[in-house]
Design an enzyme around this catalytic site. Structure first.
Site, PDB file in Angstrom:
ATOM      1  N   HIS A  82       0.570  -1.421  -0.347  1.00  0.00           N
ATOM      2  CA  HIS A  82      -0.293   0.220  -0.307  1.00  0.00           C
ATOM      3  C   HIS A  82       0.905   1.000   0.438  1.00  0.00           C
ATOM      4  O   HIS A  82       0.169   2.330   0.537  1.00  0.00           O
ATOM      5  CB  HIS A  82      -0.191  -0.354   1.069  1.00  0.00           C
ATOM      6  CG  HIS A  82      -1.842  -0.897   1.553  1.00  0.00           C
ATOM      7  ND1 HIS A  82      -2.573  -1.465   1.086  1.00  0.00           N
ATOM      8  CD2 HIS A  82      -1.294  -2.444   2.061  1.00  0.00           C
ATOM      9  CE1 HIS A  82      -3.348  -2.773   1.587  1.00  0.00           C
ATOM     10  NE2 HIS A  82      -2.296  -2.887   1.912  1.00  0.00           N
TER      11      HIS A  82
ATOM     12  N   SER B 235      15.940  21.447 -16.374  1.00  0.00           N
ATOM     13  CA  SER B 235      14.919  21.892 -16.381  1.00  0.00           C
ATOM     14  C   SER B 235      14.625  23.311 -16.920  1.00  0.00           C
ATOM     15  O   SER B 235      16.468  23.204 -16.769  1.00  0.00           O
ATOM     16  CB  SER B 235      14.024  22.230 -14.747  1.00  0.00           C
ATOM     17  OG  SER B 235      12.887  23.551 -14.940  1.00  0.00           O
TER      18      SER B 235
END
Ligand code: ARG
Length: 476
Positions: free
Chosen positions: A155, A276
């Protein structure tokens, strides 16, 4: 405009028909297979007496020249070249008088099925070799990871600490099943359709078995109708590639997480990451993201082809021309993705201190503590409750978990050592633990650590994985 059916038609094809119908744009990459198929066909025609030896040799040398022209880029395509089969035959006819006999007893229907099977066999070999390279990279990373451990998750919540090697090899075994599936699909597609004609064979004395042998196929078709209309092999390979893509996407997703500052489990090599345009500090895991994304495209190719095949009547229908683009793109996509991902993983720097720190929560040993009680005769449900009670008391602020374990009458200081950072992972053996639930004291000897997460079990697993890849095993 010269078409293959000009004897029957008096008008030229419309431009829009041609634009929709022509497949040359994408099927010209099958030229080596098309020429190999033609060679085998011509040799067979001569063997059964439909060509003289000099006609055969004339066509074979024309095919040599066509192959050379297509290989070095000097081949001049004509506007009437609908597909690669038409282009090759047209050029052979220009180069050899006997060329007009090349298509004897053959249809583009058995021809294209033959070409595509040959192409797919070679493509699968290439994919398998590349996937095995990625498996070797995972193995090397696992081997150099030693006893480094990280939190294992369910999970996406920390569950139990696991060895990094164990985690990396989990992906390696998934890839092993992909290789198995590809190899099995390749074995099933290894059937020559050549000699099936358009659909019903031929009244000429053809020898399909001879063509199959010549082309290195393992067998020959049993039913000519099936031979020209079967595209199961494309669907099967697309499925194997889609599932491989799903596995790559799962690796990709973990690398995206691991490279984040929140996890900080890996540092990316500059050659395998991007920056970036705006934010100078960024180092982005584009390869991993694309590996995650490409699965969508691969699944799309599989479902698209299945939808095309669904409800098609026997035998060949032009719909089948839609088999090639998804297959070619799926193979290209997988080859690109696997090699970039391989480069990315082989240059990763694993921050094992950060991993260990993340896995250091004493609660991570909770399951192992419950199992410690089981080995001393307590039913698991009860053990779960005992340990769960200590977790609750610790969370509620009664004290540190390790101290509470040490102070407990049932657990005590010996058990508390299991809750020290990293202790439980080195002691965990799966499939061990003795034959029954009879209370035992002291605990039974550990055995059969097969598949488990302890260092000993993982060392065995590494040996099995090495054997799978055909690498040397045993003490190194
Ligand atoms: N370009 C065609 C294909 O890819 C070749 C077979 C054409 N056969 C035909 N009967 N028109 O399927």
């Amino acid at each position: 405009m010269a078409t293959l059916w000009q004897g029957r038609f008096s008008a030229d094809p419309s431009q829009s028909l041609q634009a929709l119908n022509d497949s040359l744009r994408f099927d010209q990459r099958m030229f080596p297979q098309d020429i190999a198929g033609s060679r085998a066909h011509v040799r067979m025609l001569c063997e059964v007496g439909l060509l003289t030896e000099s006609e055969r040799d004339e066509i074979l040398s024309a095919l040599d020249q066509v192959l050379a022209e297509l290989s070095d880029g000097s081949f001049e395509f004509a506007g009437s070249d609908e597909d690669i089969h038409t282009a090759v035959e047209r050029r052979v006819c220009e180069l050899a008088v006997a060329g007009a006999k090349l298509h004897t007893g053959r249809s583009r229907n058995d021809q294209v099925a033959t070409d595509l099977r040959l192409w797919t066999k070679a493509a699968v070999d290439e994919v398998v070799a590349l996937v095995q390279g990625l498996q070797r990279t995972l193995l090397e990373s696992a081997e150099s990871a030693g006893e480094a451990h990280l939190p294992g998750y369910t999970h996406l919540q920390q569950a139990q600490p696991v060895l990094l090697a164990h985690h990396l090899l989990a992906h390696g075994w998934a890839l092993a099943r992909d290789v198995d599936r590809l190899v099995a699909a390749s074995a099933r597609l290894d059937i020559s359709p050549l000699g099936a004609g358009a659909l019903a064979g031929s009244s000429l004395p053809l020898d399909p078995q001879m063509c199959a042998d010549e082309l290195g196929f393992a067998g020959v078709f049993d039913n000519s109708l099936d031979a020209v209309s079967d595209r199961d092999f494309v669907a099967e390979v697309l499925f194997a590639l889609a599932l491989l893509g799903v596995h790559l996407s799962r690796i990709g997703e973990e690398l995206v997480l691991w490279a984040s500052s929140e996890f900080g489990f890996v540092a990316l090599d500059e050659a395998f990451s991007t920056g970036s345009s705006m934010m100078p500090q960024k180092q982005n895991p584009d390869i991993a993201e694309l590996a995650r994304a490409k699965a969508g495209r691969l699944i799309g190719h599989l479902t698209g082809l299945l939808a095309t095949l669904k409800g098609l009547p026997l035998t060949y229908n032009k719909d089948l021309q839609e088999d090639k683009e998804p297959l070619f793109d799926a193979v290209d996509t997988v080859l690109l993705t696997v090699s970039a991902l391989n480069g990315m993983i082989s240059t990763l720097e694993f921050n094992t201190d950060r991993m260990a720190e993340s896995a250091a929560s004493p609660y991570a040993a909770a399951t192992d503590l419950a199992e410690w009680l089981v080995l001393r005769g307590m039913p698991f449900r009860q053990a779960h409750e005992v340990v769960g009670g200590l977790v609750r008391r610790s969370i509620e602020g009664e004290g540190g978990f390790v101290e509470l374990v040490a102070a407990s009458d049932i657990l005590g200081p010996d058990a508390a050592r299991l809750a020290e950072p990293g202790a439980s992972v080195t002691r965990r053996n799966t499939h061990g633990g003795g034959p029954g639930s009879r209370p035992r004291r002291p605990p039974p000897p550990r055995r059969n650590p097969h598949g488990g997460g302890s260092p000993a079990a993982v060392a065995l697993q590494i040996q099995r994985f090495r054997a799978l890849l055909g690498l040397s095993t045993g003490p190194r």
